[in-house]
Design an enzyme around this catalytic site. Structure first.
Site, short mmCIF file in Angstrom:
data_model
loop_
_atom_site.label_atom_id
_atom_site.label_comp_id
_atom_site.label_asym_id
_atom_site.label_seq_id
_atom_site.Cartn_x
_atom_site.Cartn_y
_atom_site.Cartn_z
N SER A 66 0.83 -1.20 0.00
CA SER A 66 0.00 0.00 0.00
C SER A 66 0.87 1.25 0.00
O SER A 66 1.51 1.54 -0.99
CB SER A 66 -1.02 0.04 1.13
OG SER A 66 -1.95 1.08 0.85
N HIS A 99 3.68 14.32 6.10
CA HIS A 99 3.61 15.75 5.78
C HIS A 99 4.07 16.48 7.04
O HIS A 99 3.54 16.22 8.12
CB HIS A 99 2.20 16.17 5.39
CG HIS A 99 2.14 17.58 4.90
ND1 HIS A 99 2.53 17.93 3.62
CD2 HIS A 99 1.78 18.71 5.51
CE1 HIS A 99 2.39 19.24 3.48
NE2 HIS A 99 1.94 19.74 4.61
N CYS A 121 -1.08 -4.02 3.73
CA CYS A 121 -1.96 -5.18 3.61
C CYS A 121 -1.11 -6.43 3.77
O CYS A 121 0.09 -6.42 3.51
CB CYS A 121 -2.63 -5.20 2.25
SG CYS A 121 -3.65 -3.75 1.96
#
Length: 115
Positions: free
Chosen positions: A63, A68, A83
């Site tokens: 994934s 940020h 996953c």
């Protein structure tokens, strides 16, 4: 529910502002977190903002991992979503908390899957 993946939402607070504004340090830290979590890096990108702050995203076979940063607020928002049963996204989160010398953090786990 059939769990298909684990999505950790991590808020890193009271962190080292210099490392939160260092693109190479951020990418290196994400790579290490990916290795520790037993995930597979496919691609990465990082953008520096003016006057400060960085957004970096790592695409994984499992994934993604993203960050940020707001160095002026000593804060970073992190997503770690993997996953499969072979990964340990919790270890990636713990590593990143330590890598940015966070004095406090908040973590939430969302199990992703089919009802």
């Amino acid at each position: 529910m059939q769990t298909l993946g684990k999505h950790y939402i991590l808020e890193i607070c009271e962190a080292d502002s210099k490392s939160l504004n260092d693109k190479e340090y951020i990418l290196s830290s994400l790579r290490e977190a990916i290795t520790i979590s037993n995930a597979t890096l496919l691609e990465e990108i990082a953008i520096e903002f003016t006057p400060q702050g960085i957004t970096a995203v790592c695409l994984l076979s499992e994934s993604h991992m993203s960050i940020h940063t707001w160095p002026e607020k000593f804060y970073a928002a992190v997503d770690v979503f993997t996953c499969g049963d072979h990964t340990r996204p919790d270890l990636a989160c713990n590593f990143l908390v330590n890598a940015f010398h966070s004095k406090s953090h908040n973590i939430k786990l969302i199990e992703r899957g089919i009802q």
